[in-house]
Design a protein around this motif. Structure first.
Motif, short mmCIF file in Angstrom:
data_model
loop_
_atom_site.label_atom_id
_atom_site.label_comp_id
_atom_site.label_asym_id
_atom_site.label_seq_id
_atom_site.Cartn_x
_atom_site.Cartn_y
_atom_site.Cartn_z
N ASN A 1 15.46 0.93 7.89
CA ASN A 1 15.30 -0.48 8.29
C ASN A 1 16.35 -0.97 9.28
O ASN A 1 16.07 -1.82 10.13
N VAL B 1 10.92 6.11 -2.30
CA VAL B 1 10.91 5.21 -1.15
C VAL B 1 9.55 5.30 -0.46
O VAL B 1 9.03 6.40 -0.23
N ILE C 1 16.51 3.68 2.61
CA ILE C 1 15.92 2.40 3.03
C ILE C 1 16.80 1.74 4.10
O ILE C 1 16.30 1.22 5.10
N ASP D 1 16.28 6.26 -2.37
CA ASP D 1 16.49 4.84 -2.59
C ASP D 1 17.25 4.13 -1.47
O ASP D 1 16.92 4.28 -0.30
N ALA E 1 10.82 0.17 5.29
CA ALA E 1 11.01 1.03 4.12
C ALA E 1 11.35 0.17 2.92
O ALA E 1 12.03 -0.86 3.05
N PHE E 2 10.89 0.59 1.73
CA PHE E 2 11.07 -0.23 0.53
C PHE E 2 11.00 0.66 -0.71
O PHE E 2 10.42 1.75 -0.68
N CYS F 1 7.36 3.97 3.09
CA CYS F 1 7.60 3.53 4.46
C CYS F 1 6.26 3.16 5.09
O CYS F 1 5.33 3.97 5.10
#
Length: 391
Positions: free
Chosen positions: A88, A61, A84, A80, A8-9, A63
């Motif tokens: 992660n 976000v 994340i 956010d 996720a980012f 993924c």
């Protein structure tokens, strides 16, 4: 096929710049979102009253789930760094090595992983991102659109209504339904009731009697204010009033239902756990349930909600369901989902294609929409697009 990686980012919330690089159409005027006051739960505090952006914590976000053969699936959600972090550092290490096709198993595992700190809220956003990526991955691996994996469409396309306060632009685009963002709430008192009524009366006059008109109240009322406003708005033939109350108080929703027996009520945008929707169904707290597919457990979670609603004779209309391929695919597969919402945040005069998240995603034409038949959700996620989305 096993899961090799889950990541996720943070991604950009507004993709117009990434997709059009400044070459888009100039709007005829600023969009209503630029500075319009919209009532909400913080409207009682003067320095936060005018704009939601002054107090909301947000952040889009992405993924990415990668299978052993390198195939990827992509999901999206919000909120956010907390989301994340959950994906992660909690879900990903425990899901890597699992069968990426066993989505029901993976969804159940995530729900149970989150149970010590609660599934609703932030964890539900995290589950949604992973689940959507898994469905996208499965469709790509099998060479099928997600709607086919879910049993196929129950209708060829969907009726779409537009949300936003640029009502004239919605009519120009061919929508036959439009929903207003309510500017005044509980803390505006009698003056707020009058000004809300004036807005609805003006827009009903603008669209005429043959266009569906709704009102989004975004958690800005209590039971008394909602009842008084509903009574004043009877002459304008609203299809529904929406999201009037703070989400957690089930007894207040029961009371609103009791006091407004003839008013169609819609809510559920800010409910997340499956059990909340089960309670709403059994107690018939609303007529239309509105989960967001990127927030309420993803495709798997919202599919379960739609099945619950169908069993209880209730309707589902996904929050912003036509704004993403995810919502488009689910919406055509469920008998309980008859309409789709399209939030119009771009300026009047700017084609809808220039404000979509994915460059090949269908947008409403003449107030109708059908999902892509490309594999997965049809996102066409190239490496270049993925890189442009990251922030």
């Amino acid at each position: 096929m096993k899961i090799a990686r889950i990541e996720a980012f943070p991604i950009q919330s507004d993709m117009k710049g990434a997709l059009y690089k400044g070459d888009g159409t100039e709007g005829r005027r600023p969009p209503w979102t630029k500075g319009a006051e919209v009532a909400g739960p913080m409207s009682g505090y003067a320095r936060f009253k005018k704009l939601r952006s002054t107090w909301r914590y947000d952040g889009a976000v992405g993924c990415l789930v990668t299978a052993e053969d390198g195939t990827t699936g992509f999901g999206m959600t919000r909120y956010d760094l907390p989301v994340i972090h959950l994906v992660n550092d909690h879900f990903a290490p425990l899901l890597v090595g699992e069968d990426c096709m066993a989505i029901e198993r993976l969804w159940d595992m995530m729900v149970r992983m989150a149970s010590p700190y609660g599934v609703a809220g932030i964890p539900s956003y995290a589950i949604s991102a992973v689940d959507l990526a898994l469905w996208d991955l499965k469709g790509k691996l099998l060479g099928q659109p997600v709607y086919a994996l879910a049993g196929g469409p129950v209708r060829d396309d969907l009726f779409v209504y537009a949300t936003g306060n640029d009502t004239d632009w919605h009519m120009e685009l061919g929508f036959r339904g439009t929903k207003l963002a309510c500017p005044y709430g509980l803390f505006d008192g009698l003056d707020g009731l009058a000004r809300n009524e004036a807005l609805v009366a003006e827009r009903r006059e603008m669209v005429g009697p043959d266009v569906e008109l709704m009102l989004d109240c975004w958690m800005a009322f209590d039971v008394e204010f909602a009842v008084r406003l509903s009574e004043r708005l009877k002459p304008y033939g609203l299809r529904w009033i929406e999201d009037c109350l703070l989400p957690e108080n089930a007894e207040a929703h029961d009371e609103l239902r009791r006091r407004l027996p003839g008013q169609t009520l819609a809510t559920g945008e800010h409910w997340y756990a499956l059990q909340s929707f089960a309670t709403a169904c059994t107690r018939r707290m609303a007529d239309i349930l509105q989960p967001d597919i990127c927030w309420a457990g993803g495709f798997t979670g919202c599919r379960k909600i739609a099945q619950l609603a169908e069993a209880h004779g209730l309707e589902v209309c996904l929050h912003a369901g036509a704004n993403t391929p995810y919502g488009q695919h689910l919406s055509v597969t469920s008998p309980a989902i008859r309409w789709a919402e399209y939030f119009v945040g771009g300026a009047p005069g700017v084609p809808l294609e220039e404000n979509r998240v994915f460059p090949t995603m269908p947008v409403p034409v003449g107030g109708r929409i059908a999902p892509s038949d490309a594999p997965g959700f049809g996102l066409e996620m190239t490496d270049a697009l993925l890189e442009s989305m990251r922030r």
